[in-house]
Design a protein around this motif. Sequence first.
Motif, PDB file in Angstrom:
ATOM      1  N   GLU A 106       0.856  -1.266  -0.126  1.00 47.47           N
ATOM      2  CA  GLU A 106       0.076  -0.068   0.020  1.00 47.47           C
ATOM      3  C   GLU A 106       0.897   1.321   0.037  1.00 47.47           C
ATOM      4  O   GLU A 106       2.071   1.134   0.301  1.00 47.47           O
ATOM      5  CB  GLU A 106      -0.861   0.122   1.163  1.00 47.47           C
ATOM      6  CG  GLU A 106      -0.405   0.420   2.465  1.00 47.47           C
ATOM      7  CD  GLU A 106       0.579  -0.620   2.975  1.00 47.47           C
ATOM      8  OE1 GLU A 106       1.574  -0.295   3.869  1.00 47.47           O
ATOM      9  OE2 GLU A 106       0.475  -1.821   2.841  1.00 47.47           O
ATOM     10  N   MET A 107       0.313   2.333  -0.656  1.00 44.15           N
ATOM     11  CA  MET A 107       1.118   3.456  -0.716  1.00 44.15           C
ATOM     12  C   MET A 107       0.093   4.698  -0.463  1.00 44.15           C
ATOM     13  O   MET A 107      -1.012   4.620  -0.675  1.00 44.15           O
ATOM     14  CB  MET A 107       1.845   3.677  -1.944  1.00 44.15           C
ATOM     15  CG  MET A 107       0.652   3.843  -3.183  1.00 44.15           C
ATOM     16  SD  MET A 107       1.596   3.718  -4.609  1.00 44.15           S
ATOM     17  CE  MET A 107       1.881   5.669  -5.176  1.00 44.15           C
TER      18      MET A 107
ATOM     19  N   ASP B 134       4.639  -6.629   3.219  1.00 44.37           N
ATOM     20  CA  ASP B 134       5.337  -6.095   4.244  1.00 44.37           C
ATOM     21  C   ASP B 134       5.304  -6.936   5.475  1.00 44.37           C
ATOM     22  O   ASP B 134       4.620  -7.743   5.542  1.00 44.37           O
ATOM     23  CB  ASP B 134       4.989  -4.528   4.516  1.00 44.37           C
ATOM     24  CG  ASP B 134       5.233  -3.655   3.216  1.00 44.37           C
ATOM     25  OD1 ASP B 134       5.951  -4.022   2.390  1.00 44.37           O
ATOM     26  OD2 ASP B 134       4.715  -2.718   3.196  1.00 44.37           O
ATOM     27  N   GLY B 135       5.954  -6.390   6.612  1.00 39.30           N
ATOM     28  CA  GLY B 135       5.742  -7.037   7.789  1.00 39.30           C
ATOM     29  C   GLY B 135       4.848  -6.638   8.783  1.00 39.30           C
ATOM     30  O   GLY B 135       4.537  -6.940  10.033  1.00 39.30           O
ATOM     31  N   LEU B 136       3.695  -5.977   8.030  1.00 34.88           N
ATOM     32  CA  LEU B 136       2.735  -5.250   8.787  1.00 34.88           C
ATOM     33  C   LEU B 136       1.718  -6.478   9.263  1.00 34.88           C
ATOM     34  O   LEU B 136       1.371  -7.492   8.454  1.00 34.88           O
ATOM     35  CB  LEU B 136       2.176  -4.131   7.973  1.00 34.88           C
ATOM     36  CG  LEU B 136       2.925  -3.077   7.507  1.00 34.88           C
ATOM     37  CD1 LEU B 136       2.179  -2.227   6.807  1.00 34.88           C
ATOM     38  CD2 LEU B 136       3.352  -2.302   8.807  1.00 34.88           C
ATOM     39  N   ARG B 137       1.241  -6.234  10.490  1.00 34.44           N
ATOM     40  CA  ARG B 137       0.267  -7.235  10.964  1.00 34.44           C
ATOM     41  C   ARG B 137      -1.172  -7.529  10.457  1.00 34.44           C
ATOM     42  O   ARG B 137      -1.546  -8.479  10.580  1.00 34.44           O
ATOM     43  CB  ARG B 137       0.085  -7.004  12.551  1.00 34.44           C
ATOM     44  CG  ARG B 137       1.746  -7.124  13.442  1.00 34.44           C
ATOM     45  CD  ARG B 137       1.213  -7.201  14.788  1.00 34.44           C
ATOM     46  NE  ARG B 137       0.385  -5.787  15.213  1.00 34.44           N
ATOM     47  CZ  ARG B 137       0.062  -5.484  16.403  1.00 34.44           C
ATOM     48  NH1 ARG B 137       0.659  -5.975  17.395  1.00 34.44           N
ATOM     49  NH2 ARG B 137      -0.560  -4.382  16.608  1.00 34.44           N
TER      50      ARG B 137
ATOM     51  N   VAL C  46       7.206  -4.520  -5.811  1.00 31.42           N
ATOM     52  CA  VAL C  46       6.139  -3.735  -5.923  1.00 31.42           C
ATOM     53  C   VAL C  46       6.380  -2.137  -5.359  1.00 31.42           C
ATOM     54  O   VAL C  46       5.797  -1.133  -5.875  1.00 31.42           O
ATOM     55  CB  VAL C  46       4.915  -4.477  -4.878  1.00 31.42           C
ATOM     56  CG1 VAL C  46       5.385  -4.160  -3.449  1.00 31.42           C
ATOM     57  CG2 VAL C  46       3.851  -3.590  -5.132  1.00 31.42           C
ATOM     58  N   GLU C  47       7.520  -2.210  -4.558  1.00 34.55           N
ATOM     59  CA  GLU C  47       7.721  -0.734  -4.128  1.00 34.55           C
ATOM     60  C   GLU C  47       8.349  -0.067  -5.425  1.00 34.55           C
ATOM     61  O   GLU C  47       8.158   1.129  -5.414  1.00 34.55           O
ATOM     62  CB  GLU C  47       9.117  -0.741  -3.337  1.00 34.55           C
ATOM     63  CG  GLU C  47       8.522  -1.249  -1.812  1.00 34.55           C
ATOM     64  CD  GLU C  47       7.705  -0.764  -0.902  1.00 34.55           C
ATOM     65  OE1 GLU C  47       7.420   0.661  -1.514  1.00 34.55           O
ATOM     66  OE2 GLU C  47       6.817  -0.981  -0.137  1.00 34.55           O
ATOM     67  N   ASN C  48       9.218  -0.805  -6.434  1.00 36.25           N
ATOM     68  CA  ASN C  48       9.476  -0.109  -7.661  1.00 36.25           C
ATOM     69  C   ASN C  48       8.520   0.149  -8.808  1.00 36.25           C
ATOM     70  O   ASN C  48       8.401   0.987  -9.410  1.00 36.25           O
ATOM     71  CB  ASN C  48      10.703  -0.832  -8.213  1.00 36.25           C
ATOM     72  CG  ASN C  48      11.964  -0.848  -7.345  1.00 36.25           C
ATOM     73  OD1 ASN C  48      12.117   0.195  -6.679  1.00 36.25           O
ATOM     74  ND2 ASN C  48      12.707  -1.850  -7.390  1.00 36.25           N
TER      75      ASN C  48
ATOM     76  N   TRP D 153      14.139  -7.068   1.848  1.00 36.58           N
ATOM     77  CA  TRP D 153      14.113  -6.552   0.388  1.00 36.58           C
ATOM     78  C   TRP D 153      13.294  -7.477  -0.439  1.00 36.58           C
ATOM     79  O   TRP D 153      13.300  -7.159  -1.727  1.00 36.58           O
ATOM     80  CB  TRP D 153      15.496  -6.513  -0.113  1.00 36.58           C
ATOM     81  CG  TRP D 153      16.429  -5.310   0.606  1.00 36.58           C
ATOM     82  CD1 TRP D 153      16.168  -3.890   0.511  1.00 36.58           C
ATOM     83  CD2 TRP D 153      17.129  -5.618   1.555  1.00 36.58           C
ATOM     84  NE1 TRP D 153      17.251  -3.551   1.329  1.00 36.58           N
ATOM     85  CE2 TRP D 153      17.945  -4.481   1.886  1.00 36.58           C
ATOM     86  CE3 TRP D 153      18.040  -6.857   2.063  1.00 36.58           C
ATOM     87  CZ2 TRP D 153      18.820  -4.445   2.749  1.00 36.58           C
ATOM     88  CZ3 TRP D 153      18.949  -6.822   2.909  1.00 36.58           C
ATOM     89  CH2 TRP D 153      19.486  -5.490   3.387  1.00 36.58           C
ATOM     90  N   ALA D 154      12.429  -8.214   0.187  1.00 36.45           N
ATOM     91  CA  ALA D 154      11.651  -9.059  -0.566  1.00 36.45           C
ATOM     92  C   ALA D 154      10.441  -8.274  -1.371  1.00 36.45           C
ATOM     93  O   ALA D 154      10.138  -8.808  -2.436  1.00 36.45           O
ATOM     94  CB  ALA D 154      11.049 -10.205   0.287  1.00 36.45           C
ATOM     95  N   ASN D 155      10.086  -7.345  -0.933  1.00 38.10           N
ATOM     96  CA  ASN D 155       8.804  -6.645  -1.626  1.00 38.10           C
ATOM     97  C   ASN D 155       9.416  -5.340  -2.312  1.00 38.10           C
ATOM     98  O   ASN D 155       8.902  -4.598  -2.900  1.00 38.10           O
ATOM     99  CB  ASN D 155       7.889  -6.218  -0.765  1.00 38.10           C
ATOM    100  CG  ASN D 155       6.584  -6.302  -0.950  1.00 38.10           C
ATOM    101  OD1 ASN D 155       6.325  -7.149  -1.938  1.00 38.10           O
ATOM    102  ND2 ASN D 155       5.800  -5.460  -0.279  1.00 38.10           N
TER     103      ASN D 155
END
Length: 162
Positions: A13-14, A69-72, A97-99, A92-94
């Motif tokens: 999410e952004m 992400d690691g968000l719950r 999607v960040e890029n 750095w697995a995500n």
Amino acid sequence: MRGFRHWRWHLDEMYVKLNGEMVYLWRAVYQEGEILESFVTKTRDKQAALTFMKKPLKCHGSPEAITTDGLRFYGAAMNELGSREKREIGRWANNRVENSHLPFRRRERAMLRFRRMKTLQKFASVHANIHNHLSLERHLVDREIYKERRSAASAEWQTIAS
């Protein structure tokens, strides 16, 4: 599109500013960079994550792995969907999607932001489709093949747009 279910998805999410208020643009990206789904909400919680995750699962089936992400709230939503064991988290697995947010941010700046949530949702969906159609991953092929694919994509886009 059913072939996407056997691969890895990246969820993220952004923040997007909407008349001075922050809203969240959720995105599901296929491992090769194709944007599967975009969804806009005012909240960033389990319910919003659950609503968002149901959309690509319904359209594209279930993937082998989902990187988040690691968000719950992702874990809570995936528990409810019964796919907790498919979740992957890494430092750095995500990045995939960040890029993928960068072309959207570039276009958002050019448009001088958004005014309404409905407009943002429409733009995110259309931008994803156009980006998927015209993004040919230049680094994977040689120049001649790239030029052929680019001209074919441009010709197809001209027929769609006219």
